[in-house]
Design a protein around this motif. Sequence first.
Motif, PDB file in Angstrom:
ATOM      1  N   VAL A  30      12.063   6.136  33.452  1.00 58.74           N
ATOM      2  CA  VAL A  30      13.006   5.494  33.956  1.00 58.74           C
ATOM      3  C   VAL A  30      13.079   4.016  33.301  1.00 58.74           C
ATOM      4  CG1 VAL A  30      14.418   3.996  35.905  1.00 58.74           C
ATOM      5  CG2 VAL A  30      13.947   6.431  36.006  1.00 58.74           C
ATOM      6  N   LEU A  31      11.760   3.449  33.520  1.00 57.50           N
ATOM      7  CA  LEU A  31      11.434   2.241  32.970  1.00 57.50           C
ATOM      8  C   LEU A  31      11.738   2.035  31.439  1.00 57.50           C
ATOM      9  CD1 LEU A  31      10.524  -0.677  33.949  1.00 57.50           C
ATOM     10  CD2 LEU A  31       8.422   0.008  33.630  1.00 57.50           C
ATOM     11  N   PHE A  32      11.172   3.179  30.788  1.00 54.34           N
ATOM     12  CA  PHE A  32      11.338   3.304  29.291  1.00 54.34           C
ATOM     13  C   PHE A  32      12.816   3.212  28.761  1.00 54.34           C
ATOM     14  CE2 PHE A  32      12.364   5.998  25.543  1.00 54.34           C
ATOM     15  CZ  PHE A  32      11.477   5.422  24.598  1.00 54.34           C
ATOM     16  N   VAL A  33      13.731   3.928  29.678  1.00 56.61           N
ATOM     17  CA  VAL A  33      15.180   3.991  28.993  1.00 56.61           C
ATOM     18  C   VAL A  33      15.967   2.585  29.483  1.00 56.61           C
ATOM     19  CG1 VAL A  33      17.522   5.041  30.023  1.00 56.61           C
ATOM     20  CG2 VAL A  33      15.512   6.527  29.517  1.00 56.61           C
ATOM     21  N   LEU A  34      15.371   2.013  30.483  1.00 59.14           N
ATOM     22  CA  LEU A  34      16.094   0.718  30.939  1.00 59.14           C
ATOM     23  C   LEU A  34      15.675  -0.359  29.859  1.00 59.14           C
ATOM     24  CD1 LEU A  34      16.142   0.738  34.781  1.00 59.14           C
ATOM     25  CD2 LEU A  34      17.870   0.967  33.376  1.00 59.14           C
ATOM     26  N   CYS A  35      14.023  -0.209  29.452  1.00 60.23           N
ATOM     27  CA  CYS A  35      13.673  -1.401  28.786  1.00 60.23           C
ATOM     28  C   CYS A  35      13.986  -1.403  27.383  1.00 60.23           C
ATOM     29  CB  CYS A  35      12.145  -1.388  28.994  1.00 60.23           C
ATOM     30  SG  CYS A  35      11.616  -2.164  30.502  1.00 60.23           S
ATOM     31  N   ALA A  36      13.890  -0.095  26.840  1.00 58.28           N
ATOM     32  CA  ALA A  36      14.321   0.246  25.504  1.00 58.28           C
ATOM     33  C   ALA A  36      15.956  -0.244  25.280  1.00 58.28           C
ATOM     34  CB  ALA A  36      14.473   1.801  25.164  1.00 58.28           C
ATOM     35  N   ALA A  37      16.895  -0.056  26.262  1.00 59.57           N
ATOM     36  CA  ALA A  37      17.996  -0.664  26.160  1.00 59.57           C
ATOM     37  C   ALA A  37      18.201  -2.209  26.206  1.00 59.57           C
ATOM     38  CB  ALA A  37      19.194  -0.161  27.343  1.00 59.57           C
ATOM     39  N   GLN A  38      17.408  -2.866  27.110  1.00 55.87           N
ATOM     40  CA  GLN A  38      17.355  -4.285  26.981  1.00 55.87           C
ATOM     41  C   GLN A  38      16.603  -4.708  25.526  1.00 55.87           C
ATOM     42  OE1 GLN A  38      18.629  -6.223  29.382  1.00 55.87           O
ATOM     43  NE2 GLN A  38      18.666  -4.878  31.314  1.00 55.87           N
ATOM     44  N   PHE A  39      15.785  -4.018  25.060  1.00 58.64           N
ATOM     45  CA  PHE A  39      15.004  -4.351  23.914  1.00 58.64           C
ATOM     46  C   PHE A  39      15.984  -4.452  22.761  1.00 58.64           C
ATOM     47  CE2 PHE A  39      12.787  -3.157  19.909  1.00 58.64           C
ATOM     48  CZ  PHE A  39      11.735  -4.154  19.626  1.00 58.64           C
ATOM     49  N   MET A  40      16.801  -3.388  22.693  1.00 55.02           N
ATOM     50  CA  MET A  40      17.818  -2.918  21.674  1.00 55.02           C
ATOM     51  C   MET A  40      18.721  -4.116  21.560  1.00 55.02           C
ATOM     52  SD  MET A  40      20.786   0.221  21.697  1.00 55.02           S
ATOM     53  CE  MET A  40      21.357  -0.519  23.209  1.00 55.02           C
ATOM     54  N   VAL A  41      19.284  -4.680  22.752  1.00 53.88           N
ATOM     55  CA  VAL A  41      20.133  -5.841  23.018  1.00 53.88           C
ATOM     56  C   VAL A  41      19.709  -7.120  22.350  1.00 53.88           C
ATOM     57  CG1 VAL A  41      21.645  -7.359  24.515  1.00 53.88           C
ATOM     58  CG2 VAL A  41      21.547  -4.586  24.830  1.00 53.88           C
ATOM     59  N   ALA A  42      18.181  -7.432  22.741  1.00 52.76           N
ATOM     60  CA  ALA A  42      17.587  -8.500  22.325  1.00 52.76           C
ATOM     61  C   ALA A  42      17.264  -8.586  20.977  1.00 52.76           C
ATOM     62  CB  ALA A  42      16.406  -8.568  22.945  1.00 52.76           C
ATOM     63  N   LEU A  43      17.245  -7.321  20.257  1.00 48.26           N
ATOM     64  CA  LEU A  43      17.024  -7.233  18.768  1.00 48.26           C
ATOM     65  C   LEU A  43      18.234  -7.484  18.211  1.00 48.26           C
ATOM     66  CD1 LEU A  43      14.658  -5.804  17.002  1.00 48.26           C
ATOM     67  CD2 LEU A  43      15.959  -3.772  16.996  1.00 48.26           C
ATOM     68  N   ASP A  44      19.316  -7.481  18.805  1.00 45.30           N
ATOM     69  CA  ASP A  44      20.706  -7.541  17.896  1.00 45.30           C
ATOM     70  C   ASP A  44      20.780  -8.898  18.018  1.00 45.30           C
ATOM     71  OD1 ASP A  44      22.937  -7.268  16.941  1.00 45.30           O
ATOM     72  OD2 ASP A  44      24.157  -6.202  18.709  1.00 45.30           O
ATOM     73  N   PHE A  45      20.538  -9.881  19.077  1.00 45.83           N
ATOM     74  CA  PHE A  45      20.672 -11.089  18.846  1.00 45.83           C
ATOM     75  C   PHE A  45      20.014 -11.666  17.846  1.00 45.83           C
ATOM     76  CE2 PHE A  45      21.471 -10.954  23.466  1.00 45.83           C
ATOM     77  CZ  PHE A  45      22.564 -11.768  23.563  1.00 45.83           C
ATOM     78  N   SER A  46      19.082 -11.244  17.029  1.00 38.84           N
ATOM     79  CA  SER A  46      18.164 -12.077  16.079  1.00 38.84           C
ATOM     80  C   SER A  46      18.056 -11.042  14.504  1.00 38.84           C
ATOM     81  CB  SER A  46      16.726 -12.343  16.208  1.00 38.84           C
ATOM     82  OG  SER A  46      15.959 -11.195  16.968  1.00 38.84           O
ATOM     83  N   VAL A  47      18.145  -9.827  14.652  1.00 40.38           N
ATOM     84  CA  VAL A  47      17.945  -8.775  13.625  1.00 40.38           C
ATOM     85  C   VAL A  47      18.627  -9.134  12.473  1.00 40.38           C
ATOM     86  CG1 VAL A  47      19.518  -7.158  14.237  1.00 40.38           C
ATOM     87  CG2 VAL A  47      17.416  -6.576  12.833  1.00 40.38           C
ATOM     88  N   LEU A  48      19.912  -9.881  12.509  1.00 39.79           N
ATOM     89  CA  LEU A  48      21.050  -9.880  11.517  1.00 39.79           C
ATOM     90  C   LEU A  48      21.063 -11.317  10.904  1.00 39.79           C
ATOM     91  CD1 LEU A  48      23.448  -8.498  10.075  1.00 39.79           C
ATOM     92  CD2 LEU A  48      25.113  -9.554  11.923  1.00 39.79           C
ATOM     93  N   ASN A  49      20.413 -12.190  11.526  1.00 36.92           N
ATOM     94  CA  ASN A  49      20.346 -13.748  11.092  1.00 36.92           C
ATOM     95  C   ASN A  49      19.757 -13.941   9.645  1.00 36.92           C
ATOM     96  OD1 ASN A  49      21.290 -14.434  13.721  1.00 36.92           O
ATOM     97  ND2 ASN A  49      19.084 -15.326  14.350  1.00 36.92           N
ATOM     98  N   VAL A  50      18.776 -13.379   9.277  1.00 40.36           N
ATOM     99  CA  VAL A  50      18.321 -13.541   7.969  1.00 40.36           C
ATOM    100  C   VAL A  50      19.075 -12.549   6.913  1.00 40.36           C
ATOM    101  CG1 VAL A  50      16.089 -14.081   8.675  1.00 40.36           C
ATOM    102  CG2 VAL A  50      16.523 -11.780   8.124  1.00 40.36           C
ATOM    103  N   ALA A  51      19.804 -11.694   7.286  1.00 41.89           N
ATOM    104  CA  ALA A  51      20.547 -10.871   6.477  1.00 41.89           C
ATOM    105  C   ALA A  51      21.803 -11.362   6.229  1.00 41.89           C
ATOM    106  CB  ALA A  51      20.955  -9.390   7.145  1.00 41.89           C
ATOM    107  N   LEU A  52      22.349 -12.781   6.909  1.00 42.78           N
ATOM    108  CA  LEU A  52      23.752 -13.068   6.639  1.00 42.78           C
ATOM    109  C   LEU A  52      24.107 -13.570   5.182  1.00 42.78           C
ATOM    110  CD1 LEU A  52      24.053 -15.439   9.837  1.00 42.78           C
ATOM    111  CD2 LEU A  52      25.311 -13.315   9.383  1.00 42.78           C
ATOM    112  N   PRO A  53      23.248 -14.170   4.611  1.00 47.48           N
ATOM    113  CA  PRO A  53      23.602 -14.215   3.086  1.00 47.48           C
ATOM    114  C   PRO A  53      24.105 -13.149   2.336  1.00 47.48           C
ATOM    115  CG  PRO A  53      21.746 -15.637   3.588  1.00 47.48           C
ATOM    116  CD  PRO A  53      21.858 -14.452   4.818  1.00 47.48           C
ATOM    117  N   ASP A  54      23.035 -11.894   2.388  1.00 51.71           N
ATOM    118  CA  ASP A  54      23.260 -10.903   1.614  1.00 51.71           C
ATOM    119  C   ASP A  54      24.705 -10.079   2.271  1.00 51.71           C
ATOM    120  OD1 ASP A  54      21.091 -11.274   0.502  1.00 51.71           O
ATOM    121  OD2 ASP A  54      20.051  -9.408   1.183  1.00 51.71           O
ATOM    122  N   LEU A  55      24.987 -10.097   3.325  1.00 47.06           N
ATOM    123  CA  LEU A  55      26.032  -9.605   4.271  1.00 47.06           C
ATOM    124  C   LEU A  55      27.448 -10.407   3.609  1.00 47.06           C
ATOM    125  CD1 LEU A  55      26.711  -8.722   7.876  1.00 47.06           C
ATOM    126  CD2 LEU A  55      28.432 -10.282   6.731  1.00 47.06           C
TER     127      LEU A  55
END
Length: 472
Positions: A30-55
């Motif tokens: 249960v903890l894995f599922v809930l934390c994996a979802a939270q990790f996924m959302v946190a990842l979304d806040f920063s993963v795209l930043n350095v890709a913006l010029p290419d995008l």
Amino acid sequence: MAIDTTTQTSPAADTAAPGIPRLSTRDKLVLFVLCAAQFMVALDFSVLNVALPDLGRDLGMNTSALQWAVTAFALPSGGFLLLFGRVGDLFGRRRLFLAGLALFGAASLLSTLAWDPASFLAGRALQGLGAAAIVPTGMSLLTTTFPEGPARDRALGISGTLLSLGFTVGMVAGGTLTDTFGWRSTMALLTLFALIVLPLAPGLLPESRTPDRPRLDVPGAVTVTTGLLSLIYALSTAADHGFGRPDVLAALAAGLLLLAAFVLVESRSAAPLVSLPMLRRRTVAWGNIGGLVTFSMMSTIVFVLTLYLQEILGLSAFETGLVFGFQGVLSVVAGTLAPKVIGRLGARRTLVGSLAGQGALTASLLLLNTHLWSAWLATAAVALASMCHLGAIISYGVTVTSGVPDAEQGLATGLVTSTQQVGITVGIPLLGVLATTSGDLLSGVHTVIALDAAIVLGAALLTGLGLRRSRA
């Protein structure tokens, strides 16, 4: 459900707890599922930043339009948090969590396959809407699944660690993926996370909701959602264009007026979206103030250090990522230690001590100069400050949710997650702009660091005094 007292705190909020119990295999899943979802959302806040010029080059988006790649996600993800937290309370947290996961996965796929700016921004907005459903319901499922005390402290410690780690991993992984596979791979990674988590969740997560099913407070929902949307738009846009633009000033004024109207509506509602007696709890009020400060000021430091390392010391994007990589490693260590510290010292002392440590270590960055050895100082100071930052994240979550009935956990966790989102959004526009608009970048960086440290240390003092009175 009204809360009877505004002065008492739960023992879990400020007393030592016994040894941290072992989790069963099902609890771990249960903890894995809930934390994996939270990790996924946190990842979304920063993963795209350095890709913006290419995008931007690929989709034909100019520099001014690129801010919407971030704002399109931030608006719904922050604006709908409180509403979705309460909807989950009333109609089923598991149901809304699963719907949010499905929407987030589909939106990530749309963003991966985007063929023009409109399709990409639509995907980002839908990602934000899915995140607004995932974050408060996931947190409330965690706090209702794990009983108050050492078990919940440990679960919140793991969740907080992965939340912080997600931001750091996103910064490092975004650059690596973009250089190797292109910007679309950053969105594909989020699609993959959703495909892993979604099939596991239905068989593991229990359904939970309030037993009486009161009516949804529609006027409160409208005023708080539009108020938060206006406020987040104003702050996100100001981060790139400053506060002088008419749309920024209008949105900021509208946001503040709508939030004031929301408080008035809630004071007169028979079934309020936010229980004002809950907001009068000192643990809820001061805990969220501590959370707001730790998030906003840490995001500001990461922003100005990124500028400093690349623009003044001349480090590459990869080398800068390595500096923040140490931050991620020590965040994992802090996530392991924080529940034990809370169990020994109590959440109040841990929150105040963590804020004080973050402020003191931030102040040490005033020694930064143009010499290359400053990179080592930055690496050590930001990594250690991140340990304190994570201690503050976990202890403020424990402080705010301790003693809150299960029927209102979605509301309490909605406040926690709204504080996170507003904190992440507000710091850079308010302080970071002082560095970018300064004629001398190093002088501007020092100004931001000094103000940042003063605010965190001041918050530590005020939070300590406010929570100490709550024990009387």
